[in-house]
Design a protein around this motif. Structure first.
Motif, PDB file in Angstrom:
ATOM      1  N   UNK A  16       0.706  -1.096   0.043  1.00  0.00           N
ATOM      2  CA  UNK A  16      -0.099   0.081  -0.162  1.00  0.00           C
ATOM      3  C   UNK A  16       1.069   1.189  -0.035  1.00  0.00           C
ATOM      4  N   UNK A  17       1.742   1.230   0.974  1.00  0.00           N
ATOM      5  CA  UNK A  17       2.585   2.479   0.924  1.00  0.00           C
ATOM      6  C   UNK A  17       3.607   2.610  -0.166  1.00  0.00           C
ATOM      7  N   UNK A  18       4.428   4.056   0.021  1.00  0.00           N
ATOM      8  CA  UNK A  18       5.391   3.930  -0.988  1.00  0.00           C
ATOM      9  C   UNK A  18       6.989   4.049  -0.239  1.00  0.00           C
ATOM     10  N   UNK A  19       7.939   3.713  -0.977  1.00  0.00           N
ATOM     11  CA  UNK A  19       9.110   3.702  -0.260  1.00  0.00           C
ATOM     12  C   UNK A  19      10.028   4.539  -1.411  1.00  0.00           C
ATOM     13  N   UNK A  20      11.127   5.061  -0.951  1.00  0.00           N
ATOM     14  CA  UNK A  20      12.051   5.704  -1.724  1.00  0.00           C
ATOM     15  C   UNK A  20      13.400   5.002  -1.790  1.00  0.00           C
ATOM     16  N   UNK A  21      14.112   5.060  -2.652  1.00  0.00           N
ATOM     17  CA  UNK A  21      15.528   4.676  -2.714  1.00  0.00           C
ATOM     18  C   UNK A  21      16.233   5.108  -3.839  1.00  0.00           C
ATOM     19  N   UNK A  22      17.399   5.113  -3.622  1.00  0.00           N
ATOM     20  CA  UNK A  22      18.569   5.759  -4.725  1.00  0.00           C
ATOM     21  C   UNK A  22      18.335   4.994  -5.822  1.00  0.00           C
ATOM     22  N   UNK A  23      18.473   5.419  -7.063  1.00  0.00           N
ATOM     23  CA  UNK A  23      18.728   4.842  -8.225  1.00  0.00           C
ATOM     24  C   UNK A  23      20.392   4.428  -8.388  1.00  0.00           C
ATOM     25  N   UNK A  24      20.815   3.744  -9.346  1.00  0.00           N
ATOM     26  CA  UNK A  24      22.124   3.834  -9.671  1.00  0.00           C
ATOM     27  C   UNK A  24      22.761   5.129  -9.909  1.00  0.00           C
TER      28      UNK A  24
END
Length: 146
Positions: free
Chosen positions: A72-80
């Protein structure tokens, strides 16, 4: 003065604002974070965090995904590309911090770290109290409207 010089160098050399670098470094350290958690860790309000994250997404440094744990929720992460910029900026940031602290003796550096930890803890506690007051005020306003 130090923040302005750092910000100027980050923009000039890497095309990043200080806020963008803060978000990138927090995501690098954590792996993935929700926007709320990132906002809390950065000590930014949600609006500033959202604007900064959106700029980083637009520039290809950060990706937004569904949370694999709950869907349901969203998470953020770094791209390459985000990880590449960390590899480039981190040594510069570390060296800048080393230069800044080089005027302190070992004892002064230890005291500085302890004082900074105390002040950070106090600032977070004060911010939590202010947020709680704002939530209570909003709840009372909403209750009086009904």
């Amino acid at each position: 003065m130090y923040s302005k010089a750092s910000a100027s160098e980050y923009v000039r050399r890497f095309g990043l604002s200080l806020n963008e670098w803060r978000i990138i470094s927090l995501l690098w350290a954590a792996g993935t974070l929700s926007l709320s958690r990132l906002s809390h860790q950065a000590q930014f309000d949600r609006g500033l965090t959202s604007r900064t994250v959106n700029a980083l997404i637009d520039n290809g440094y950060v990706a937004r995904h569904r949370n694999p744990d709950d869907g349901r929720g969203l998470v953020l992460e770094l791209t390459p590309k985000g990880n590449d910029v960390v590899a480039t900026v981190q040594p510069v940031a570390s060296e800048r911090n080393r230069q800044l602290l080089s005027c302190l003796t070992q004892k002064e550096a230890e005291i500085f770290d302890a004082v900074l930890d105390k002040l950070t803890h106090q600032a977070r506690a004060m911010l939590d109290i202010e947020r709680e007051k704002a939530l209570q005020e909003n709840h009372h306003k909403e209750a009086s409207i009904d």
